[in-house]
Motif scaffolding. Structure first.
Motif, mmCIF file in Angstrom:
data_model
loop_
_atom_site.group_PDB
_atom_site.id
_atom_site.type_symbol
_atom_site.label_atom_id
_atom_site.label_comp_id
_atom_site.label_asym_id
_atom_site.label_seq_id
_atom_site.Cartn_x
_atom_site.Cartn_y
_atom_site.Cartn_z
ATOM 1 N N GLU A 4 0.865 -1.183 0.000
ATOM 2 C CA GLU A 4 0.000 0.000 0.000
ATOM 3 C C GLU A 4 0.904 1.236 0.000
ATOM 4 O O GLU A 4 1.799 1.341 0.827
ATOM 5 C CB GLU A 4 -0.860 -0.008 1.272
ATOM 6 N N PRO A 5 0.707 2.162 -0.941
ATOM 7 C CA PRO A 5 1.538 3.372 -0.951
ATOM 8 C C PRO A 5 1.349 4.181 0.331
ATOM 9 O O PRO A 5 0.237 4.545 0.683
ATOM 10 C CB PRO A 5 1.055 4.144 -2.173
ATOM 11 N N THR A 8 2.117 8.657 -0.882
ATOM 12 C CA THR A 8 1.531 9.194 -2.102
ATOM 13 C C THR A 8 1.454 10.718 -2.075
ATOM 14 O O THR A 8 1.032 11.307 -1.080
ATOM 15 C CB THR A 8 0.125 8.601 -2.325
ATOM 16 N N GLY A 9 1.912 11.336 -3.167
ATOM 17 C CA GLY A 9 1.840 12.769 -3.324
ATOM 18 C C GLY A 9 2.927 13.556 -2.622
ATOM 19 O O GLY A 9 2.905 14.780 -2.617
ATOM 20 N N ARG A 10 3.880 12.899 -2.039
ATOM 21 C CA ARG A 10 4.935 13.578 -1.303
ATOM 22 C C ARG A 10 6.229 13.557 -2.101
ATOM 23 O O ARG A 10 6.375 12.786 -3.044
ATOM 24 C CB ARG A 10 5.088 12.928 0.060
ATOM 25 N N GLU A 30 9.904 5.535 -4.066
ATOM 26 C CA GLU A 30 8.965 5.567 -5.200
ATOM 27 C C GLU A 30 7.930 4.452 -5.103
ATOM 28 O O GLU A 30 6.760 4.666 -5.397
ATOM 29 C CB GLU A 30 9.737 5.496 -6.512
ATOM 30 N N ASP A 31 8.354 3.268 -4.658
ATOM 31 C CA ASP A 31 7.407 2.164 -4.482
ATOM 32 C C ASP A 31 6.356 2.486 -3.420
ATOM 33 O O ASP A 31 5.252 1.956 -3.458
ATOM 34 C CB ASP A 31 8.128 0.865 -4.098
ATOM 35 N N GLY A 33 5.033 5.349 -3.187
ATOM 36 C CA GLY A 33 4.139 6.331 -3.769
ATOM 37 C C GLY A 33 4.661 7.752 -3.849
ATOM 38 O O GLY A 33 3.956 8.643 -4.316
ATOM 39 N N ALA A 34 5.880 8.000 -3.407
ATOM 40 C CA ALA A 34 6.413 9.366 -3.390
ATOM 41 C C ALA A 34 7.271 9.643 -4.612
ATOM 42 O O ALA A 34 7.664 8.734 -5.342
ATOM 43 C CB ALA A 34 7.235 9.593 -2.125
ATOM 44 N N ARG A 35 7.571 10.918 -4.780
ATOM 45 C CA ARG A 35 8.477 11.364 -5.834
ATOM 46 C C ARG A 35 9.828 11.641 -5.190
ATOM 47 O O ARG A 35 9.907 12.234 -4.114
ATOM 48 C CB ARG A 35 7.921 12.641 -6.466
ATOM 49 N N SER A 124 2.701 16.331 6.463
ATOM 50 C CA SER A 124 2.664 16.633 5.035
ATOM 51 C C SER A 124 1.930 17.938 4.815
ATOM 52 O O SER A 124 0.880 18.160 5.406
ATOM 53 C CB SER A 124 1.958 15.508 4.285
#
Length: 134
Positions: A4-5, A8-10, A30-31, A33-35, A124
């Protein structure tokens, strides 16, 4: 393995001079969900990225020793920006200057779960210190 990410969006800056370590960190982030911004392997590159886009970052992971130079200038700039970060090191975390006493430190090789849990626990979208002053 599907996960589960968590992030995400971070966005996270990775400052690491060991190619395989940087590759692994970036893949894990990245896995989740982040950049990833970077990775960068030098102090000057890290400082440049911070000047260009610190407002887009949620936090940073900073290797203490970058090609034989201590990364404390990067850490000082992160503190000035009010950006959370953690040190990564192959040495003893107690060797880090006391002015960074409140900064988390992970000894390499890092446990992925602990690192991701640290990143996930960070606030966040919180206003940075300079944004609060406006």
């Amino acid at each position: 393995m599907f996960r589960e990410p968590l992030l995400t969006g971070r966005a996270f800056l990775v400052v690491e001079d060991e190619y395989l370590v940087a590759l692994h960190l970036c893949r894990e982030i990245e896995d989740a969900g982040a950049r990833v911004v970077g990775p960068v392997s030098g102090i000057d590159d890290a400082l440049r990225l911070l000047e260009e886009g610190a407002g887009d970052l949620d936090a940073a992971l900073v290797d203490v020793n970058l090609h034989g130079a201590m990364s404390y200038a990067v850490a000082d700039r992160l503190v000035e920006l009010g950006l959370p970060f953690a040190f990564l090191t192959g040495y003893d975390c107690r060797s880090i200057p006391s002015r960074f006493g409140g900064v988390p430190c992970f000894t390499k090789p890092c446990r992925d779960r602990e690192l991701l849990a640290f990143l996930a626990a960070l606030p966040s979208g919180e206003p940075r210190d300079e944004e609060r002053a406006e």
